[in-house]
Motif scaffolding. Sequence first.
Motif, PDB file in Angstrom:
ATOM      1  N   HIS A   1       5.713 -15.218  13.444  1.00  0.00           N
ATOM      2  CA  HIS A   1       5.800 -16.421  12.626  1.00  0.00           C
ATOM      3  C   HIS A   1       7.260 -16.659  12.257  1.00  0.00           C
ATOM      4  N   THR A  23      -1.323 -13.840   8.005  1.00  0.00           N
ATOM      5  CA  THR A  23      -1.536 -15.246   7.686  1.00  0.00           C
ATOM      6  C   THR A  23      -1.853 -16.052   8.936  1.00  0.00           C
ATOM      7  N   HIS A  24      -2.543 -17.150   8.733  1.00  0.00           N
ATOM      8  CA  HIS A  24      -2.910 -18.044   9.827  1.00  0.00           C
ATOM      9  C   HIS A  24      -2.680 -19.483   9.395  1.00  0.00           C
ATOM     10  N   HIS A  25      -2.652 -20.382  10.374  1.00  0.00           N
ATOM     11  CA  HIS A  25      -2.557 -21.804  10.072  1.00  0.00           C
ATOM     12  C   HIS A  25      -3.917 -22.344   9.660  1.00  0.00           C
ATOM     13  N   SER A  55      -3.935 -18.352   4.488  1.00  0.00           N
ATOM     14  CA  SER A  55      -3.552 -19.421   5.405  1.00  0.00           C
ATOM     15  C   SER A  55      -2.594 -20.385   4.734  1.00  0.00           C
ATOM     16  N   CYS A  73      -8.784 -24.848  13.271  1.00  0.00           N
ATOM     17  CA  CYS A  73      -9.110 -24.396  11.919  1.00  0.00           C
ATOM     18  C   CYS A  73     -10.494 -24.840  11.460  1.00  0.00           C
TER      19      CYS A  73
END
Length: 115
Positions: A1, A23-25, A55, A73
């Motif tokens: 990231h 973490t993710h989008h 997120s 998502c």
Amino acid sequence: HTLQVGRREHLDFAKALPLAALTHHSCDPNGDLRVRDDAVYFVARRDVAAGEILSFDYNTTEFEMAAPFDCRCGSANCVGAVGGLARLSADRRAAIAERCSPVVRDLLSASCLLR
């Protein structure tokens, strides 16, 4: 990231924020990233349940991504593709502008996208 910290500069925030790898989008994230004094902070936008994936909206930390990707998502607010703030509709840019990093907001102000 990475996190955009200048017009052509990016910070590997996995080094600045060790939990970054977790973490993710999301187009409807449970948090936002804040940058202060060369440090990166995750700030929750709502209560985050134990075990819930952290997120944030990648479009708030990148003006125009070199490697956009399809979003999966599943949010009702999903934009379909993640490519940075510049690639979003004017309505979506306006909706998330206050959550964007200072650099991304500055790049938006300097661009022709507001004109």
